[in-house]
Enzyme design. Sequence first.
Site, PDB file in Angstrom:
ATOM      1  N   LYS A 208     -95.284 -45.986  70.210  1.00 46.16           N
ATOM      2  CA  LYS A 208     -95.322 -47.168  71.174  1.00 46.16           C
ATOM      3  C   LYS A 208     -96.516 -48.225  71.047  1.00 46.16           C
ATOM      4  CE  LYS A 208     -96.182 -47.327  75.399  1.00 46.16           C
ATOM      5  NZ  LYS A 208     -96.192 -47.248  76.703  1.00 46.16           N
ATOM      6  N   ASP A 226     -90.697 -48.530  75.511  1.00 49.01           N
ATOM      7  CA  ASP A 226     -91.301 -48.270  76.570  1.00 49.01           C
ATOM      8  C   ASP A 226     -90.182 -47.764  77.720  1.00 49.01           C
ATOM      9  OD1 ASP A 226     -90.412 -50.480  77.570  1.00 49.01           O
ATOM     10  OD2 ASP A 226     -92.387 -51.118  78.405  1.00 49.01           O
TER      11      ASP A 226
END
Length: 341
Positions: A208, A226
């Site tokens: 991420k 996320d």
Amino acid sequence: MGDSAVGEQEPVKRTSQAKAEEAAAGAGAKRAVTRKATGKAAPTDATAKKATAKKSDAAKKTSAGRTPAKKPVAAKTPARPPAAESRLAKVRRARRINRELSEVYYYAHPELDFENPFQLLVATVLSAQTTDLRVNQTTPALFAAYPTPEDMAAADPEKLEEILRPTGFFRAKAKSVLGLSAALCDRFGGEVPGRIEDLVSLPGVGRKTAFVVLGNAFGVPGLTVDTHFGRLVRRWKLTEQTDADKVETEIADLLPKSEWTMFSHRTIFHGRRICHSRKPACGACPIAQLCPSYGEGEVDPEKAKKLLKYEMGGQPGQRLKPPPDYPGTPAPPLGGNGAAR
């Protein structure tokens, strides 16, 4: 001829009258039998006509749209996707969602303040378990004290922890930024690498974080999975996966690679402003017609409008230094009535 004609009609009249009299007599006899058998008076013609009139009135009221008092009102149910949405239909819906969101959030951007890849990398690592707003309020002092990987790698751990305290989990975060800064100096000449393989090898950096840096500092497309992103793509029924890597794989297969980074920003913006976790503002949603979960939140437009956040709700955003086209108000600095939201 005139007399003959009249004479031919008289028997017809007498016959009709006789039949009427016989019918009346039969009805009277029937009522008499009923009284004798039950002890109750049989309904008269007037009573029957009255009952028929009541039924007719009731029918008229129902046909006029009046619901009988005891009849339950059917509850509205949210729209649901077909039992088996084809891949082509899902691709088309995903791309239309992206187009619709691009018109609403034309200003979508990473909500972390940064001026170079190193600042973005550190800020993204610090954003774990806190808000971007709190990170943005903390990093000005951090980068003023340690502007380069070399400076941060040489920082006193206790002083670094004190600066990072507002972000929460400050000891673990201090250890991560010290480690990644040292790794940048030792292995990459003090420069942030532009490859996913290299980025994820740094302490505290996962896929991420790597895609945030690649997409926004190097222009390399990537999906930022996320909490908001994963929650919304599942709510939109674009995937059922909960593992971030599997979510990334399935969503990447639905959209052009060139749209990955911006789709991430638009989805995260939507999740923070309208499609909240507990109380989504369905009545104010620009993609309600495309959402199979419509109805999970407030559908009344006026009530939904009160749930909007940040610039959509007339409140400051998360960046102290937002892009020029940002339509809202910049966030206040730390200590300037800017409590994290």
